[in-house]
Design a protein around this motif. Structure first.
Motif, PDB file in Angstrom:
ATOM      1  N   ARG A 238       0.821  -1.210   0.000  1.00  0.00           N
ATOM      2  CA  ARG A 238       0.000   0.000   0.000  1.00  0.00           C
ATOM      3  C   ARG A 238       0.854   1.259   0.000  1.00  0.00           C
ATOM      4  N   GLN A 239       1.970   1.206   0.732  1.00  0.00           N
ATOM      5  CA  GLN A 239       2.854   2.366   0.746  1.00  0.00           C
ATOM      6  C   GLN A 239       3.462   2.609  -0.633  1.00  0.00           C
ATOM      7  N   LEU A 240       3.917   1.541  -1.282  1.00  0.00           N
ATOM      8  CA  LEU A 240       4.491   1.691  -2.619  1.00  0.00           C
ATOM      9  C   LEU A 240       3.445   2.171  -3.618  1.00  0.00           C
ATOM     10  N   ALA A 241       2.216   1.653  -3.508  1.00  0.00           N
ATOM     11  CA  ALA A 241       1.153   2.075  -4.420  1.00  0.00           C
ATOM     12  C   ALA A 241       0.842   3.554  -4.240  1.00  0.00           C
ATOM     13  N   ALA A 242       0.748   3.997  -2.993  1.00  0.00           N
ATOM     14  CA  ALA A 242       0.468   5.416  -2.732  1.00  0.00           C
ATOM     15  C   ALA A 242       1.604   6.289  -3.251  1.00  0.00           C
ATOM     16  N   THR A 243       2.846   5.846  -3.034  1.00  0.00           N
ATOM     17  CA  THR A 243       3.998   6.615  -3.526  1.00  0.00           C
ATOM     18  C   THR A 243       3.984   6.683  -5.051  1.00  0.00           C
ATOM     19  N   ALA A 244       3.641   5.565  -5.690  1.00  0.00           N
ATOM     20  CA  ALA A 244       3.588   5.541  -7.153  1.00  0.00           C
ATOM     21  C   ALA A 244       2.573   6.547  -7.682  1.00  0.00           C
ATOM     22  N   ILE A 260       4.590  -1.764  -9.963  1.00  0.00           N
ATOM     23  CA  ILE A 260       4.794  -3.189 -10.241  1.00  0.00           C
ATOM     24  C   ILE A 260       5.253  -3.918  -8.979  1.00  0.00           C
ATOM     25  N   GLU A 261       6.189  -3.315  -8.248  1.00  0.00           N
ATOM     26  CA  GLU A 261       6.663  -3.947  -7.018  1.00  0.00           C
ATOM     27  C   GLU A 261       5.546  -4.000  -5.969  1.00  0.00           C
ATOM     28  N   ALA A 262       4.665  -2.987  -5.939  1.00  0.00           N
ATOM     29  CA  ALA A 262       3.533  -3.022  -5.008  1.00  0.00           C
ATOM     30  C   ALA A 262       2.648  -4.227  -5.301  1.00  0.00           C
ATOM     31  N   TYR A 263       2.412  -4.494  -6.566  1.00  0.00           N
ATOM     32  CA  TYR A 263       1.578  -5.638  -6.952  1.00  0.00           C
ATOM     33  C   TYR A 263       2.270  -6.950  -6.608  1.00  0.00           C
ATOM     34  N   ARG A 264       3.579  -7.023  -6.807  1.00  0.00           N
ATOM     35  CA  ARG A 264       4.299  -8.254  -6.499  1.00  0.00           C
ATOM     36  C   ARG A 264       4.371  -8.503  -4.997  1.00  0.00           C
ATOM     37  N   MET A 265       4.385  -7.435  -4.218  1.00  0.00           N
ATOM     38  CA  MET A 265       4.345  -7.597  -2.768  1.00  0.00           C
ATOM     39  C   MET A 265       3.020  -8.211  -2.330  1.00  0.00           C
ATOM     40  N   GLN A 266       1.934  -7.712  -2.856  1.00  0.00           N
ATOM     41  CA  GLN A 266       0.602  -8.192  -2.488  1.00  0.00           C
ATOM     42  C   GLN A 266      -0.346  -7.921  -3.647  1.00  0.00           C
ATOM     43  N   LYS A 267      -0.932  -8.957  -4.179  1.00  0.00           N
ATOM     44  CA  LYS A 267      -1.841  -8.805  -5.322  1.00  0.00           C
ATOM     45  C   LYS A 267      -3.211  -8.341  -4.831  1.00  0.00           C
ATOM     46  N   SER A 268      -3.234  -7.163  -4.263  1.00  0.00           N
ATOM     47  CA  SER A 268      -4.455  -6.620  -3.675  1.00  0.00           C
ATOM     48  C   SER A 268      -5.195  -5.761  -4.698  1.00  0.00           C
ATOM     49  N   PRO A 269      -6.491  -5.520  -4.465  1.00  0.00           N
ATOM     50  CA  PRO A 269      -7.225  -4.623  -5.371  1.00  0.00           C
ATOM     51  C   PRO A 269      -6.602  -3.240  -5.468  1.00  0.00           C
ATOM     52  N   GLU A 270      -6.028  -2.745  -4.355  1.00  0.00           N
ATOM     53  CA  GLU A 270      -5.400  -1.424  -4.392  1.00  0.00           C
ATOM     54  C   GLU A 270      -4.205  -1.417  -5.338  1.00  0.00           C
ATOM     55  N   LEU A 275      -1.850  -0.117 -10.739  1.00  0.00           N
ATOM     56  CA  LEU A 275      -1.281  -0.490 -12.037  1.00  0.00           C
ATOM     57  C   LEU A 275      -2.142   0.022 -13.179  1.00  0.00           C
ATOM     58  N   ASN A 276      -3.449  -0.114 -13.037  1.00  0.00           N
ATOM     59  CA  ASN A 276      -4.341   0.372 -14.085  1.00  0.00           C
ATOM     60  C   ASN A 276      -4.215   1.881 -14.251  1.00  0.00           C
ATOM     61  N   ARG A 277      -4.162   2.598 -13.133  1.00  0.00           N
ATOM     62  CA  ARG A 277      -4.052   4.055 -13.202  1.00  0.00           C
ATOM     63  C   ARG A 277      -2.761   4.467 -13.899  1.00  0.00           C
ATOM     64  N   LEU A 278      -1.674   3.787 -13.572  1.00  0.00           N
ATOM     65  CA  LEU A 278      -0.391   4.102 -14.194  1.00  0.00           C
ATOM     66  C   LEU A 278      -0.397   3.747 -15.671  1.00  0.00           C
TER      67      LEU A 278
END
Length: 945
Positions: A238-244, A260-270, A275-278
């Motif tokens: 979540r921290q990496l996703a927010a930073t991205a 990408i690393e946020a998704y690999r850490m945890q394949k969560s909806p967030e 990834l979609n937003r990016l």
């Protein structure tokens, strides 16, 4: 006599086993184990100590003396008698030693093979019939000795130690060794065995209990550890996703890698939504490429297919304009200050800050050095005929014939000059860095016009000239001003193509780029803005396309360089060591075009109906742009990647289309009827027409949805909420769910499962009734709490219904459990599409926002924006109301927009990651970036491999 009473034994070994190795090795070992364990107390290691040469004898060079010592230290001699042992020299030797010592006393015989016969009259063995004893034993016994029969045993598989037959034989041999009666010994063995089993069971129970407790504690510890790790990964994700998301506007490369690393850490909806937003942000960005040193020069080839990137280290790299391939590399000693392609794109001229010049042959991959300039090169350009003009920072302009030999040079006095060939190289325009310019004839460099009136304003005006030299001007306070072009006496002025640009927000312009086609790019501290102006001399609203379209290019930092391609369709920008390549004709980075442009053919809101079929086929109803004037008009189309487009149709407009199961049949619905078409090459052949029963006029007669049932049978819904069935050969449908009796002026919604076995129909109370087909029986009603259903779609298997509310809810109704599985309270206002496998659900808003949803949790996973078409939409409503959409069997999303085109979209996480890695240049986070944003030791694998 066991190990427990070792101090009382007169002999070290209770018995010595003599046997023939080739015949009885396994039997001897089996017998030894039986004697050791028979009647053994649980406190004893063994009941008897039995010598067996194979297991007991250590390596010894004096073998027979050691055997003698063991024989002398043994209380009994057990002979395994068989024909092999009768002939064995060693067995004979061991038996003879025992005979001369203790004699027949304590010699026990176990027959494993052959015959043993006692002659009572002679008081000896019958040596004519006995085959298992050595002849040396003749006369050794006066009475028949004790012996046991083991001939039933197999050498390959001696059997179990607890075999009753074996136990009896062991008891016969063990009784004299223990000095106890056989019956007592058997009873003691049984008692000891039972006691041992009880102790073993008790110990096992204790161990099992302890193991269960330890296992339970271990499982709890492992679960707690795993949960702690999962929570830590989730927090980091979540921290990496927010930073991205925070970084995406200014540094999409880094944001993409963090996402990408946020998704690999945890394949969560967030993480998926990030990834979609990016993946969908900054739609014009094609790729980022990097250089070893800060980038100092950019140049496009004339056909827009290549871009040269020069850096401060003297390196020049030629990339394909999509950034996917490196076409050439070369270098000069100094900082690259200018670069330009020849008209045919086969040569690249480069100059550096030391005045060095070179021409690189892209085909031959060879750099040819030219005579240097006096000072640092400031500009260069090829003429259409292949000559090269070069200017240095002191204003010296030099011409090189065919980019080889220097044949003319002139000191112009225009400091920091920029050179551009005009009128097919008959003139050379030289612009000064601070304003003004001159026009020279080519090749003699005679001054035609020298004009110093075009002075630039002071204090940081952004200045630029187009690639063709027909637009020169500056931007200050958000206002663009064209300085015009030099005009020689008696000569026609060169065309000024700058056009009209709107006033931009008052943000400091740091960089400016212009095209010959009325387009401007402005670099500011917050990014890049591209403006499409009006061609000079045309009134507002009379130009093709969108006048004064302003686009914000995000994803990169403050640009230090901006460069348009010759056509103005592509743009390159540089920031530090990274160059961003842009395609202004690209509507989205996640959409794929197929050359299928649709006309805006209606004067009302129309979403072209779509259907997908086998082999990647897509069908729609709307004319192609290339068929605008076709006679007669054809409005049914089937396109496939390999077969191209098949055309047909005889109605003005079709409300819905559907493929038959074979993929070669197309069903199209219009007012009052269903048409069946066969795909034959590039055309559609009409096979039959099915009339709709009970059809009324207007929307009531409109066909809303078709579901083929196989073998030509169909299920159909109409605008009045009725559900129809048609048999394979029928010319008219029959109604199985009657039309709604509600408001006759309002159409009713309905949806069919892909297999046609279930139908969902809007009811008068704002809910949805579920009917089974072909009976049409209503089985349940789905509702949304506190609001009416606005749109819905049945999953293919008829087990889920996706509901979109009229206010804010989007929900999944489980038809098996007859309840809502989840509800998402987010503003939506959308239409719904479901893939045949039910795993991909998408909604489309009136404003053109596509959203994918997690079918298990109801989380919004994000999606792209439908691009605004270049041709103006007729009627009212947003872009979404003019767009049809459908999800195919592979989960690919397709859209068709009237006035726009048919597009397929990357709608999977893998495709998003692939696209983001392409944007990031195929590399990963640096070690420094990993430690800063992730906070752990960098992994060995790159983010994009």
């Amino acid at each position: 006599m066991g190990d427990g009473n070792a101090a009382e034994r007169p002999y070290r070994n209770d018995a010595f086993i003599s046997y023939h190795h080739a015949s009885d090795s396994a039997k001897a070992a089996h017998l030894r184990r039986g004697l050791q364990n028979f009647a053994r107390s649980w406190r004893q290691l063994r009941a008897l100590r039995v010598f067996l040469d194979k297991d007991s004898l250590s390596a010894n060079p004096g073998l027979w003396p050691e055997i003698e010592r063991q024989l002398a230290d043994s209380g009994a001699f057990i002979l395994l008698a068989c024909p092999g042992s009768a002939d064995s020299v060693w067995v004979q030797k061991e038996a003879e030693w025992w005979r001369t010592g203790l004699g027949p006393r304590k010699m026990l015989i176990a027959v494993t093979g052959g015959e043993l016969v006692w002659d009572h009259e002679r008081g000896d063995f019958d040596w004519e019939r006995t085959t298992c004893l050595p002849r040396t034993m003749a006369g050794m016994f006066t009475d028949e000795p004790r012996w046991v029969d083991l001939r039933w045993m197999s050498e390959d598989d001696p059997g179990s130690l607890r075999d009753p037959r074996f136990q009896q034989c062991v008891a016969d041999l063990a009784a004299p060794l223990h000095g106890r009666p056989k019956e007592d010994l058997i009873g003691a063995d049984v008692a000891q065995h039972r006691k041992t089993r009880r102790l073993a069971r008790g110990a096992l129970a204790v161990i099992t209990t302890l193991a269960v407790l330890a296992g339970a504690a271990s499982v709890v510890a492992v679960l707690q550890r795993d949960e702690a790790r999962r929570q830590a990964r989730l927090a980091t994700s979540r921290q990496l996703a927010a930073t991205a998301l925070n970084l995406k506007d200014g540094n999409l490369r880094l944001a993409s890698l963090l996402g990408i690393e946020a998704y690999r850490m945890q394949k969560s909806p967030e993480a998926i939504a990030t990834l979609n937003r990016l993946a969908t942000d900054s739609p014009y960005l094609v790729r980022m490429v990097s250089s070893a040193k800060p980038i100092s020069t950019l140049a496009f080839s004339g056909d827009d297919t290549a871009v040269a990137v020069g850096d401060e280290g003297g390196a020049v790299t030629v990339w394909s304009s999509d950034g996917r391939a490196v076409r050439a590399r070369t270098e000069l000693p100094g900082r690259i200050t200018a670069a330009g392609f020849s008209e045919d794109g086969k040569r690249l001229a480069v100059g550096d800050g030391k005045g060095n010049l070179g021409v690189y042959d892209l085909a031959g991959r060879k750099l040819r050095r030219l005579a240097p300039m006096p000072k640092a090169v400031s500009s260069l350009e090829f003429s259409m005929g292949g000559n090269l003009a070069v200017a240095d920072e002191d204003g010296t302009v030099t011409l090189y014939e065919q980019a080889r030999e220097k044949f003319r040079s002139k000191r112009t006095g225009h400091i920091g000059s920029l050179v551009v060939f005009q009128n097919e190289e008959s003139y050379l325009l030289v612009r000064d860095a601070v304003g003004g310019g001159a026009l020279y004839t080519v090749p003699d460099l005679r001054t035609v016009m020298d004009d110093q009136t075009f002075k630039l304003p002071a204090n940081q005006a952004a200045v630029a000239v187009s690639a063709g030299g027909h637009c020169f001007g500056y931007l200050k306070y958000g206002i663009f001003t064209s300085t015009g072009l030099p005009k020689a006496k008696g000569r026609e002025a060169l065309a000024d193509t700058c056009g009209k640009f709107p006033m931009l927000p008052n943000e400091e312009a740091l960089m400016l780029a212009l095209t010959d086609g009325s387009r401007m790019a402005v670099g500011t501290a917050s990014g890049i803005t591209v403006v499409d102006g009006e061609a000079d001399g045309e009134e507002d609203g009379e130009t093709d396309g969108e006048p004064n379209q302003v686009r914000k290019l995000t994803g990169v930092g403050r640009p230090t360089l901006l460069k348009f391609s010759a056509t103005g369709g592509r743009l390159a920008s540089a920031h530090g060591r990274t160059a961003a390549l842009w395609n202004l004709g690209q509507a989205s980075r996640t959409a794929h075009t197929h050359g299928l442009s649709l006309v805006d053919m209606q004067n009302m809101i129309v979403a072209p109906p779509l259907a997908t079929g086998p082999g990647g086929r897509i069908a729609w109803s709307n004319r192609l742009e290339s068929e605008l004037d076709s006679d007669p008009p054809k409005d049914l189309h089937v396109w496939s990647p390999k077969g191209g487009t098949a055309v047909g149709g005889d109605a003005l407009y079709y409300e819905c289309v559907a493929f038959g199961g074979d993929g070669r049949t197309l069903y199209a619905g219009t007012n009052g009827e269903i048409q069946e078409w066969r795909i034959v090459g590039k055309r559609l052949e009409k096979r039959r027409t099915i009339a709709l029963s009970g059809s009324r006029e207007g929307f009531h007669a409109a066909t809303r949805e078709i579901a083929p049932l196989g073998a030509g049978a169909l299920a159909v819904t109409t605008g009045d909420g009725a559900v129809h069935l048609a048999d394979p050969s029928a010319r008219r449908t029959r109604i199985v769910v009657p039309p709604s009796s509600a408001d006759p002026h309002r159409p009713r919604l309905a949806s069919l499962s892909a297999d046609g076995r279930a139908a969902a129909v809007e009811n008068a109370e704002g809910g949805v009734d579920i009917h089974t087909l072909p009976t049409g029986r209503k089985v349940q009603t789905a509702r949304l709490p506190d609001e009416a259903v606005g749109s819905f779609a049945l999953a293919a298997d008829g087990r889920s219904l996706f509901l979109d509310g009229t206010e804010r809810a989007f929900a999944r109704w489980d038809l098996d459990e007859r309840r809502l599985r989840w509800r998402s309270d987010e503003p939506n206002g959308a239409r719904v599409a479901v893939s045949k496998d039910g795993r991909t659900v998408a909604t489309l808003t009136d404003g053109g926002t596509l959203t994918r949803w997690d079918v298990d949790t109801g989380d919004r996973l994000g999606g792209p924006e439908i691009p605004i078409p270049p041709r103006t939409l007729s009627g009212n409503g947003g872009i979404g109301e003019h767009t049809g959409f459908v999800v195919d069997d592979a989960g690919t999303l397709w859209t068709a927009t009237e006035g726009g085109e048919v597009l397929s979209w990357d709608f999977s996480v893998d495709s998003w990651i692939e696209g983001l890695c392409r944007i990031a240049g195929g590399h990963g986070l640096t070690d420094a970036e990993w430690r800063r944003y992730v906070g752990t030791t960098p992994p060995s694998r790159p983010t994009c491999d």
